[in-house]
Design a protein around this motif. Structure first.
Motif, PDB file in Angstrom:
ATOM      1  N   LYS A  67       0.822  -1.209   0.000  1.00  0.00           N
ATOM      2  CA  LYS A  67       0.000   0.000   0.000  1.00  0.00           C
ATOM      3  C   LYS A  67       0.859   1.262   0.000  1.00  0.00           C
ATOM      4  N   ALA A  68       1.933   1.254   0.776  1.00  0.00           N
ATOM      5  CA  ALA A  68       2.821   2.408   0.811  1.00  0.00           C
ATOM      6  C   ALA A  68       3.400   2.683  -0.574  1.00  0.00           C
ATOM      7  N   GLN A  69       3.693   1.627  -1.309  1.00  0.00           N
ATOM      8  CA  GLN A  69       4.184   1.778  -2.673  1.00  0.00           C
ATOM      9  C   GLN A  69       3.131   2.443  -3.551  1.00  0.00           C
ATOM     10  N   ALA A  70       1.869   2.038  -3.372  1.00  0.00           N
ATOM     11  CA  ALA A  70       0.780   2.623  -4.158  1.00  0.00           C
ATOM     12  C   ALA A  70       0.622   4.109  -3.855  1.00  0.00           C
ATOM     13  N   VAL A  71       0.723   4.481  -2.575  1.00  0.00           N
ATOM     14  CA  VAL A  71       0.613   5.896  -2.198  1.00  0.00           C
ATOM     15  C   VAL A  71       1.752   6.690  -2.813  1.00  0.00           C
ATOM     16  N   ALA A  72       2.969   6.162  -2.713  1.00  0.00           N
ATOM     17  CA  ALA A  72       4.135   6.860  -3.257  1.00  0.00           C
ATOM     18  C   ALA A  72       4.037   7.006  -4.774  1.00  0.00           C
ATOM     19  N   ASN A  73       3.584   5.954  -5.451  1.00  0.00           N
ATOM     20  CA  ASN A  73       3.462   6.025  -6.914  1.00  0.00           C
ATOM     21  C   ASN A  73       2.378   7.011  -7.328  1.00  0.00           C
ATOM     22  N   THR A  74       1.288   7.053  -6.579  1.00  0.00           N
ATOM     23  CA  THR A  74       0.215   8.010  -6.875  1.00  0.00           C
ATOM     24  C   THR A  74       0.716   9.438  -6.717  1.00  0.00           C
ATOM     25  N   THR A  75       1.429   9.686  -5.626  1.00  0.00           N
ATOM     26  CA  THR A  75       1.992  11.014  -5.387  1.00  0.00           C
ATOM     27  C   THR A  75       2.961  11.396  -6.489  1.00  0.00           C
ATOM     28  N   GLY A  76       3.802  10.453  -6.892  1.00  0.00           N
ATOM     29  CA  GLY A  76       4.776  10.727  -7.942  1.00  0.00           C
ATOM     30  C   GLY A  76       4.126  11.070  -9.267  1.00  0.00           C
ATOM     31  N   LEU A  77       3.104  10.322  -9.648  1.00  0.00           N
ATOM     32  CA  LEU A  77       2.401  10.599 -10.903  1.00  0.00           C
ATOM     33  C   LEU A  77       1.706  11.956 -10.852  1.00  0.00           C
ATOM     34  N   ALA A  78       1.085  12.260  -9.723  1.00  0.00           N
ATOM     35  CA  ALA A  78       0.393  13.545  -9.583  1.00  0.00           C
ATOM     36  C   ALA A  78       1.384  14.706  -9.677  1.00  0.00           C
ATOM     37  N   ARG A  79       2.500  14.604  -8.995  1.00  0.00           N
ATOM     38  CA  ARG A  79       3.487  15.681  -9.005  1.00  0.00           C
ATOM     39  C   ARG A  79       4.097  15.863 -10.393  1.00  0.00           C
ATOM     40  N   THR A  80       4.353  14.754 -11.070  1.00  0.00           N
ATOM     41  CA  THR A  80       4.912  14.847 -12.421  1.00  0.00           C
ATOM     42  C   THR A  80       3.958  15.588 -13.361  1.00  0.00           C
ATOM     43  N   MET A  81       2.683  15.251 -13.276  1.00  0.00           N
ATOM     44  CA  MET A  81       1.688  15.929 -14.097  1.00  0.00           C
ATOM     45  C   MET A  81       1.607  17.411 -13.752  1.00  0.00           C
ATOM     46  N   LEU A  82       1.578  17.736 -12.463  1.00  0.00           N
ATOM     47  CA  LEU A  82       1.409  19.126 -12.047  1.00  0.00           C
ATOM     48  C   LEU A  82       2.625  19.984 -12.374  1.00  0.00           C
TER      49      LEU A  82
END
Length: 276
Positions: free
Chosen positions: A69-84
């Protein structure tokens, strides 16, 4: 310029809405399950990205639940930041199911309480289906529920994101609506959440452990703890949990009606489609 800071002109190809979809345990982008129906046909101004992670639960697989789950949270954050970074004007939406809802909810909580490098105002909406950390404080879509999720509620809630975050739980789904006196089930949920613990979540872990122990002591002191952990009580809950698994309630969201004539999947799709 910080993540999500305004820009005078958006780069070409930037979507109005970026939907990050987090599948449940053992699912993935090639087999997204109900999230495929939720995210299909959201419109030309919306881009959908499935969040990849191990999505496992047991030690003999690649990762135990907590680490997965921690991996999923980190990957979600990374994708969001990259887009923004590339598209500061794009808004982010997250949708998750089961373990994916657990991760999506944690991501939303981190943003909403100022613990992430993303501003709460950049989050357009959140939809959680069968969230193991569903709280009575969350915005529930569907019939009222008496209890909370098997992993215990998030300590800090959703913060500034709460008005745009919604949770859906089929009443007989023990992942997101476990009876308060099912202490064995709640302890198992707690142990899953704390497997390979994340240091930043220690306060959350301590709060949930304290809540379980406090409730047991209130019900009958130390003797109640011994009784609750007895083989008979454990067998009772194991039997109940097996019945729940065989019932299909956890996989029932495509037909579960949250409003007259509106299924959970249909509601989630309509909500996301309305954000762009």
């Amino acid at each position: 310029m910080g993540v999500g800071a305004p820009s005078s002109a958006a780069p070409a190809g930037c979507p109005e809405l970026y939907v990050l979809a987090i599948p449940g345990t053992w699912a993935n982008g090639q087999n997204p399950g109900i999230l495929g129906d939720i995210t299909a046909g959201l419109g030309a101004e919306t881009r959908v990205q499935y969040v990849g992670y191990d999505a496992t639960a047991f030690p003999w697989e690649k990762a135990v639940y907590g680490k997965s789950k921690a991996q999923a949270v980190a990957n979600t954050t990374g994708l969001a930041r990259t887009m923004l970074r590339r598209c500061p004007g794009t808004r982010i939406a997250v949708v998750g199911y089961s373990q994916g809802a657990d991760a999506a909810g944690d991501f939303a909580s981190e943003v909403g309480t100022g613990r992430a490098a993303i501003r709460p105002g950049q989050i357009a909406g959140v939809v959680l289906l069968s969230d193991p950390r569903r709280s009575q404080r969350d915005n529930l879509v569907g019939p009222p529920l008496r209890w909370e999720g098997s992993g215990g509620p998030r300590l800090d809630g959703m913060g500034w994101v709460l008005p745009r975050a919604f949770t859906i739980c089929e009443p007989s789904d023990l992942y997101c609506n476990v009876p308060q006196d099912y202490f064995i089930t709640r302890i198992v949920g707690y142990l899953a959440e704390t497997s390979d613990p994340t240091p930043s979540q220690i306060g959350q872990y301590q709060a949930e452990a304290g809540a379980i122990i406090s409730e047991l002591l209130t019900l009958g002191g130390p003797g109640k703890i011994v009784e609750e952990l007895s083989n008979a009580r454990a067998r009772e809950q194991i039997i109940s949990f097996n019945r729940f698994l065989q019932s299909g309630a956890h996989a029932n969201y495509a037909t579960f009606a949250v409003q007259p004539g509106v299924t959970a999947v249909g509601w989630a799709h309509r909500f996301l489609a309305g954000l762009a």
